[in-house]
Scaffold this motif. Structure first.
Motif, PDB file in Angstrom:
ATOM      1  N   THR A   1      -6.644  -0.886  -1.945  1.00  0.00           N
ATOM      2  CA  THR A   1      -6.185   0.225  -2.702  1.00  0.00           C
ATOM      3  C   THR A   1      -5.441   1.466  -1.797  1.00  0.00           C
ATOM      4  O   THR A   1      -4.601   1.986  -1.922  1.00  0.00           O
ATOM      5  N   PHE A   2      -6.402   1.625  -0.680  1.00  0.00           N
ATOM      6  CA  PHE A   2      -6.050   2.575   0.402  1.00  0.00           C
ATOM      7  C   PHE A   2      -5.921   1.759   1.526  1.00  0.00           C
ATOM      8  O   PHE A   2      -6.428   2.194   2.515  1.00  0.00           O
ATOM      9  N   ASN A   3      -4.819   0.679   1.514  1.00  0.00           N
ATOM     10  CA  ASN A   3      -4.677  -0.283   2.553  1.00  0.00           C
ATOM     11  C   ASN A   3      -4.144   0.293   3.922  1.00  0.00           C
ATOM     12  O   ASN A   3      -4.309  -0.550   4.951  1.00  0.00           O
ATOM     13  N   VAL A   4      -3.394   1.143   3.971  1.00  0.00           N
ATOM     14  CA  VAL A   4      -2.732   1.666   5.209  1.00  0.00           C
ATOM     15  C   VAL A   4      -3.476   3.258   5.410  1.00  0.00           C
ATOM     16  O   VAL A   4      -3.144   4.006   4.584  1.00  0.00           O
ATOM     17  N   GLY A   5      -4.097   3.253   6.557  1.00  0.00           N
ATOM     18  CA  GLY A   5      -4.827   4.388   6.779  1.00  0.00           C
ATOM     19  C   GLY A   5      -3.848   5.688   7.149  1.00  0.00           C
ATOM     20  O   GLY A   5      -2.369   5.275   7.343  1.00  0.00           O
ATOM     21  N   LEU A   6      -4.533   6.912   6.996  1.00  0.00           N
ATOM     22  CA  LEU A   6      -3.667   8.150   7.162  1.00  0.00           C
ATOM     23  C   LEU A   6      -2.680   8.073   8.448  1.00  0.00           C
ATOM     24  O   LEU A   6      -1.708   8.390   8.331  1.00  0.00           O
ATOM     25  N   PRO A   7      -3.658   8.002   9.684  1.00  0.00           N
ATOM     26  CA  PRO A   7      -2.612   8.020  10.906  1.00  0.00           C
ATOM     27  C   PRO A   7      -1.840   6.807  11.117  1.00  0.00           C
ATOM     28  O   PRO A   7      -0.759   7.078  11.633  1.00  0.00           O
ATOM     29  N   ALA A   8      -2.108   5.785  10.555  1.00  0.00           N
ATOM     30  CA  ALA A   8      -1.132   4.594  10.392  1.00  0.00           C
ATOM     31  C   ALA A   8       0.026   5.005   9.575  1.00  0.00           C
ATOM     32  O   ALA A   8       1.146   4.668  10.196  1.00  0.00           O
ATOM     33  N   GLN A   9       0.089   5.371   8.593  1.00  0.00           N
ATOM     34  CA  GLN A   9       1.420   5.948   8.124  1.00  0.00           C
ATOM     35  C   GLN A   9       1.926   6.900   8.832  1.00  0.00           C
ATOM     36  O   GLN A   9       3.405   6.780   8.802  1.00  0.00           O
ATOM     37  N   ALA A  10       1.480   7.909   9.351  1.00  0.00           N
ATOM     38  CA  ALA A  10       2.172   8.957   9.883  1.00  0.00           C
ATOM     39  C   ALA A  10       2.805   8.531  11.149  1.00  0.00           C
ATOM     40  O   ALA A  10       3.995   8.807  11.556  1.00  0.00           O
ATOM     41  N   ALA A  11       2.106   7.637  11.833  1.00  0.00           N
ATOM     42  CA  ALA A  11       2.746   7.015  13.105  1.00  0.00           C
ATOM     43  C   ALA A  11       3.829   6.159  12.749  1.00  0.00           C
ATOM     44  O   ALA A  11       5.010   6.040  13.308  1.00  0.00           O
ATOM     45  N   ALA A  12       3.803   5.435  11.758  1.00  0.00           N
ATOM     46  CA  ALA A  12       4.777   4.442  11.265  1.00  0.00           C
ATOM     47  C   ALA A  12       6.091   5.081  11.077  1.00  0.00           C
ATOM     48  O   ALA A  12       6.957   4.833  11.512  1.00  0.00           O
ATOM     49  N   ILE A  13       5.906   6.089  10.137  1.00  0.00           N
ATOM     50  CA  ILE A  13       7.096   6.963   9.751  1.00  0.00           C
ATOM     51  C   ILE A  13       7.826   7.599  10.762  1.00  0.00           C
ATOM     52  O   ILE A  13       9.147   7.456  11.082  1.00  0.00           O
ATOM     53  N   ALA A  14       6.937   8.035  12.078  1.00  0.00           N
ATOM     54  CA  ALA A  14       7.634   9.007  13.169  1.00  0.00           C
ATOM     55  C   ALA A  14       8.203   7.698  14.006  1.00  0.00           C
ATOM     56  O   ALA A  14       9.440   7.800  14.573  1.00  0.00           O
ATOM     57  N   SER A  15       7.572   6.440  14.254  1.00  0.00           N
ATOM     58  CA  SER A  15       8.173   5.572  14.771  1.00  0.00           C
ATOM     59  C   SER A  15       9.579   5.003  14.315  1.00  0.00           C
ATOM     60  O   SER A  15      10.547   4.686  15.133  1.00  0.00           O
ATOM     61  N   LEU A  16       9.520   5.034  13.017  1.00  0.00           N
ATOM     62  CA  LEU A  16      10.850   4.337  12.321  1.00  0.00           C
ATOM     63  C   LEU A  16      12.064   5.665  12.669  1.00  0.00           C
ATOM     64  O   LEU A  16      13.205   5.168  12.664  1.00  0.00           O
ATOM     65  N   GLY A  17      11.623   6.723  13.013  1.00  0.00           N
ATOM     66  CA  GLY A  17      12.588   7.733  13.273  1.00  0.00           C
ATOM     67  C   GLY A  17      13.132   7.703  14.580  1.00  0.00           C
ATOM     68  O   GLY A  17      14.011   8.581  14.778  1.00  0.00           O
ATOM     69  N   ASP A  18      12.289   7.114  15.376  1.00  0.00           N
ATOM     70  CA  ASP A  18      12.645   7.040  16.871  1.00  0.00           C
ATOM     71  C   ASP A  18      13.279   5.904  17.119  1.00  0.00           C
ATOM     72  O   ASP A  18      12.925   4.940  17.888  1.00  0.00           O
TER      73      ASP A  18
END
Ligand SMILES: Cc1ncc(COP(=O)(O)O)c(C=O)c1O
Length: 373
Positions: A259-276
Motif C-alpha cells: 500500500t505504501f510501497n515507496v517511502g517518502l524520502p525515496a519518492q522525493a529523491a527520485a523526483i529530484a534525480s529525474l530533474g537532474d
C-alpha cells in the motif's frame, strides 16, 4: 473426526509453507564487506559509479523532518514526474519498492501452480525465483553467445506459458536484443502471455537499434516495461522502481502492491534525480569512457570479455590455478569485491561493475598482478 479434520495438519505441527517454497534458493546479493578492511572497492552489484545526483541527496535530506508521515501510497507526484519526463500516461505507471517488487508481483499475479514462466538461462536470477515463489515452473531457455535466443524462447512457449521475462540489456551477460528482435518475440507470443521487458540498465545503452520497451508497451496490452532508480540514478539504497504497462496490467499491479510501497524520502529523491539530467548525462559519459577501457585492459591480459552495453563487464577466466574463484579471492585480498557467477550457471566468469576512475585502475592493476605472478 470428520473427513475434513482428517486431512488437517496436527495443531501442534510447525507451520508449513506452500509446496515448493523451501526449494527456493534465497537470492544472494553481491558481497559488501571484507572483514578487517576499511576501504573497500565495491564492484559487485552494478551500482552507478558516480553516486547519486546532489539534487536527489538534497531532496532526501530536506524531507527528513517529515518521515513520521506516511508517503503518498499512489506515488502521484513521482508518477507525474516520470510521465512528464518520458511523455507517458501517468495512469499506466506503477511504482514499486525497487523493480524487484514488480518482478515478484507480476509472477504472483499472472502465474501459479501448473503454469510456466520463461526466462533466458543466464537472465537475471530474480525471474526464476519469482516464478518459484508464485508456485509456477521456471523454464530456462539456453542462450546463443550469452544472448537471449528469440527462437529458443518461442520454441518453449506452451499453452501453460504465462510470462516471459527478458532483461534488456541483460544482467549479468551485458548483452541486448535489438528493437526488431524484441518486436519479433512479442509478435509471435500468444496474447495471453505477458512479456516483461526489464530495462534496468537501458540508460547505459548507446546503440541505434536498441529500444527499452516503451514502443512495445504502446498499443500492446500484454507488455510491461520495468525501470529502476537503482542503476543510472544511483539510488539503490532507497528502493524505487517503476512499471509501464497497459491499463489492465497496471490495475493488477496496483491491486496487489504494498500500500505504501515507496517511502517518502525515496519518492522525493527520485523526483529530484529525474530533474537532474546533467547528473544522468555525466554517469552515461563516465560509463561510455570507462567500460570500453576496462574491456580493453582486461582483454590485454589475455582474458575474454563478453561484449557488453551496460555498466559491467563479464570476464572469463581459464580453468586451473588461475580460475575465477582464485581471481575473486585475489581481488578480495586487495579489498576489491566483484561478483562470482556460479548462481548464473557461469562459474568460469566474474562480473565487474564499472567504477570510478581510481576503482577501475585499481581492479585492472590487481588483475594484472593476479595474471602475471
Ligand atoms: C536486470 C535487473 N532487473 C532488476 C533489478 C532490480 O533492481 P531494483 O533495485 O530496482 O530492485 C536488477 C538489479 O540488479 C537487475 O540487474
Amino acid at each position: 473426526m470428520s473427513g475434513i479434520e482428517d486431512k488437517l495438519a496436527p495443531l501442534d505441527a510447525a507451520p508449513t509453507p506452500r509446496p515448493g517454497i523451501i526449494d527456493i534458493a534465497p537470492y544472494v546479493g553481491g558481497e559488501a564487506s571484507i572483514a578487517g578492511a576499511t576501504r573497500i572497492i565495491r564492484l559487485a552489484s552494478n551500482e552507478s559509479a558516480l553516486g547519486p545526483s546532489p539534487k536527489a541527496v538534497a531532496a532526501y535530506r530536506a524531507i527528513a523532518g517529515e518521515i513520521f508521515r506516511y508517503p503518498d501510497g499512489a506515488s502521484v507526484e513521482l508518477r507525474r514526474a516520470i510521465a512528464a519526463h518520458f511523455g507517458l500516461d501517468e495512469t499506466r505507471i506503477v511504482c514499486g519498492t525497487g523493480s524487484d517488487e514488480l518482478i515478484s508481483l507480476l509472477a504472483k499475479c499472472y502465474a501459479g501452480p501448473g503454469d510456466e514462466v520463461i526466462h533466458s538461462r543466464h537472465g537475471f536470477l530474480m525471474y526464476p525465483l519469482a516464478a518459484q515463489a508464485a508456485g509456477a515452473t521456471p523454464v530456462a531457455v539456453p542462450e546463443i553467445n550469452l544472448t537471449a535466443d528469440v527462437d529458443g524462447v518461442l520454441d518453449r512457449v506452451t499453452a501453460r506459458t504465462r510470462l516471459v521475462y527478458i532483461a534488456n540489456p541483460n544482467n549479468p551477460t551485458g548483452t541486448y536484443l535489438s528493437r526488431d528482435a524484441m518486436k519479433r518475440l512479442h509478435r509471435a507470443l500468444p496474447r495471453s502471455c505477458v512479456l516483461v521487458v526489464d530495462a534496468a540498465y537501458c540508460e547505459f545503452v548507446a546503440r541505434n537499434d536498441y529500444e527499452p520497451g516503451l514502443e512495445l508497451v504502446e498499443g500492446n496490452s500484454n507488455v510491461v516495461m520495468l525501470r529502476t532508480f537503482s542503476k543510472i540514478h544511483a539510488l539503490a539504497g532507497l528502493r524505487v522502481g517503476w512499471a509501464y504497462a497497459g491499463a489492465a496490467i497496471a490495475d493488477v499491479l496496483n491491486r496487489t502492491r504494498g500500500t505504501f510501497n515507496v517511502g517518502l524520502p525515496a519518492q522525493a529523491a527520485a523526483i529530484a534525480s529525474l530533474g537532474d539530467t546533467e547528473s544522468i548525462e555525466r554517469a552515461q559519459a563516465h560509463n561510455h569512457r570507462w567500460r570500453p577501457w576496462l574491456e580493453q585492459q582486461i582483454r590485454g591480459l589475455g582474458l575474454a570479455v563478453n561484449p557488453a552495453v551496460a555498466n559491467f563487464v563479464l570476464t572469463r577466466f581459464p580453468e586451473g590455478e588461475k580460475d575465477s574463484v582464485a581471481a575473486a579471492e585475489f581481488l578480495k585480498s586487495r579489498a576489491i569485491l566483484v561478483r562470482r557467477m556460479a548462481a548464473y550457471h557461469l562459474p568460469e566468469y566474474l562480473r565487474i561493475t564499472v567504477g570510478t576512475e581510481d576503482e577501475n585502475r585499481a581492479v585492472v592493476a590487481a588483475l594484472t598482478e593476479f595474471v602475471k605472478t
